[in-house]
Design a protein around this motif. Structure first.
Motif, PDB file in Angstrom:
ATOM      1  N   SER A   1      -4.687  -8.359  -9.475  1.00 13.52           N
ATOM      2  CA  SER A   1      -3.636  -7.375  -9.744  1.00 13.52           C
ATOM      3  C   SER A   1      -2.726  -7.523 -10.934  1.00 13.52           C
ATOM      4  CB  SER A   1      -2.585  -7.023  -8.418  1.00 13.52           C
ATOM      5  OG  SER A   1      -1.694  -6.238  -8.882  1.00 13.52           O
TER       6      SER A   1
ATOM      7  N   SER B   1      -0.756  -3.452  -5.765  1.00 10.30           N
ATOM      8  CA  SER B   1      -1.648  -4.143  -5.197  1.00 10.30           C
ATOM      9  C   SER B   1      -1.473  -5.613  -5.049  1.00 10.30           C
ATOM     10  CB  SER B   1      -2.909  -3.738  -6.261  1.00 10.30           C
ATOM     11  OG  SER B   1      -4.001  -4.877  -5.883  1.00 10.30           O
ATOM     12  N   ASP B   2      -1.737  -6.181  -4.119  1.00 12.12           N
ATOM     13  CA  ASP B   2      -1.438  -7.466  -3.861  1.00 12.12           C
ATOM     14  C   ASP B   2      -2.764  -8.509  -4.196  1.00 12.12           C
ATOM     15  OD1 ASP B   2      -2.927  -6.976  -1.823  1.00 12.12           O
ATOM     16  OD2 ASP B   2      -1.871  -7.986  -0.470  1.00 12.12           O
ATOM     17  N   SER B   3      -3.778  -7.813  -4.757  1.00 17.31           N
ATOM     18  CA  SER B   3      -4.922  -8.654  -5.178  1.00 17.31           C
ATOM     19  C   SER B   3      -4.639  -9.694  -6.100  1.00 17.31           C
ATOM     20  CB  SER B   3      -5.897  -7.601  -5.741  1.00 17.31           C
ATOM     21  OG  SER B   3      -7.086  -8.424  -6.165  1.00 17.31           O
TER      22      SER B   3
ATOM     23  N   GLN C   1      -0.228  -5.504 -11.278  1.00 16.28           N
ATOM     24  CA  GLN C   1       0.826  -4.629 -10.926  1.00 16.28           C
ATOM     25  C   GLN C   1       1.779  -5.734 -10.441  1.00 16.28           C
ATOM     26  OE1 GLN C   1      -1.391  -2.116  -8.325  1.00 16.28           O
ATOM     27  NE2 GLN C   1      -0.049  -0.433  -9.066  1.00 16.28           N
TER      28      GLN C   1
ATOM     29  N   HIS D   1       2.114   1.824  -3.512  1.00 22.42           N
ATOM     30  CA  HIS D   1       0.999   1.835  -4.314  1.00 22.42           C
ATOM     31  C   HIS D   1       1.209   0.411  -5.172  1.00 22.42           C
ATOM     32  CE1 HIS D   1       0.258   5.605  -3.037  1.00 22.42           C
ATOM     33  NE2 HIS D   1       1.184   6.213  -3.158  1.00 22.42           N
TER      34      HIS D   1
ATOM     35  N   LYS E   1       0.887  -1.047  -0.005  1.00 21.87           N
ATOM     36  CA  LYS E   1      -0.105  -0.021  -0.121  1.00 21.87           C
ATOM     37  C   LYS E   1       0.853   1.152  -0.015  1.00 21.87           C
ATOM     38  CE  LYS E   1      -3.934  -2.043   2.315  1.00 21.87           C
ATOM     39  NZ  LYS E   1      -4.887  -2.069   3.473  1.00 21.87           N
TER      40      LYS E   1
END
Length: 276
Positions: A207, A202-204, A209, A200, A197
């Motif tokens: 994600s 994301s660990d979804s 990213q 910035h 976080k």
């Protein structure tokens, strides 16, 4: 990885066993000797040596899923494509075997579990110079501790296929470019979501990213991949060795760091005393 390295990896049991499992149903259906033995001789079923409409649909659907998933995970080498597809191909084969005969499905399911337990995916075992930050403030403390050190840091999760594919690339880069003032680090944001976080990332599970690589100079972020454009849209990045080298200008960064080494505090103090 080069094509030669990929071919060398294929001799490891994990890869050829999974390839055989992924091709098992098609081979059993299309090879007359195997097909006749399985269905005609063992189970007394006739006319089973051709793919029916449902089986063909499942195989085409599998092909589409594999193509989409491997593209999303950034798979760019033969080994990456294979490892990304193994789970989907084995699940599809499990469904096909059950559809054909529940007994064969049970046998394949037992083999599926046995292989998963006894043949884990091989991990990179070559040289690396990577610092793994295993405490909440580890990265922040290092960035503040000595701002003369440049850090290339990978933010990852252990369960993400793209992160797994990138691990050997990052390790090889660390072995090639590591200097006292150019270091490589990794942060598992699945374990430390607060760090994700903060930067910035994301660990979804959805994600796009992961992984994210950030270059820190003078304790501040100066570049990252992937990054967002002026409209806030994430620009896709393929984490190959050449792409990472180009994106972070690794050759020039390495030359700059090597030409301007960190002078030891003890050496400076001793020289000053001698001068005085």
């Amino acid at each position: 990885m080069s094509f030669k390295k990929d071919v060398a990896l294929l001799i490891k049991p994990y890869y050829w066993v999974n390839i055989l499992m992924g091709l098992s149903f098609i081979v059993a259906k299309r090879a007359p000797m195997i097909c006749n033995y399985l269905w005609t001789y063992l189970f007394n079923q006739q006319d089973q040596c051709e793919l029916d409409g449902r089986e063909t649909e499942i195989l085409f659907f599998l092909l589409i899923v594999v193509m989409i998933r491997t593209r999303k995970t950034g798979s760019v080498t033969m080994i990456n494509y294979l490892t990304s597809s193994f789970t989907y191909t084995k699940i599809a084969n499990l469904g096909l075997w059950f559809y054909s005969d529940i007994r064969l499905g049970l046998i394949y399911g037992a083999l599926f579990i046995l292989v998963a337990l006894t043949l884990p995916e091989p991990t990179y075992t070559g040289p690396e110079n990577v610092v793994y930050f295993r405490v909440e403030n580890g990265l922040e403390d290092e960035l503040e501790n000595d701002k003369r050190v440049n850090w290339l840091v990978a933010f990852y999760t252990v369960w993400n296929p793209a992160c797994v594919n990138f691990a050997p690339v990052f390790a090889e880069l660390s072995a090639e470019y590591n200097l006292p003032n150019l270091k490589f680090g990794k942060v598992d944001i699945g374990r430390f979501p607060a760090i994700g976080k903060k930067y910035h990332v994301s660990d979804s599970s959805f994600s796009r990213q992961l992984p994210t690589v950030i270059l820190f100079r003078n304790g501040k972020e100066v570049a990252r991949r992937p990054f967002s454009d002026s409209k806030g849209k994430l620009v896709k990045f393929f984490f190959t060795t050449d792409n990472v080298k180009a994106a972070f200008d690794m050759n020039n960064l390495y030359k700059e760091c090597k030409d301007n080494p960190i002078k030891s505090t003890k050496a400076i103090t001793g020289a000053e005393k001698k001068k005085n």
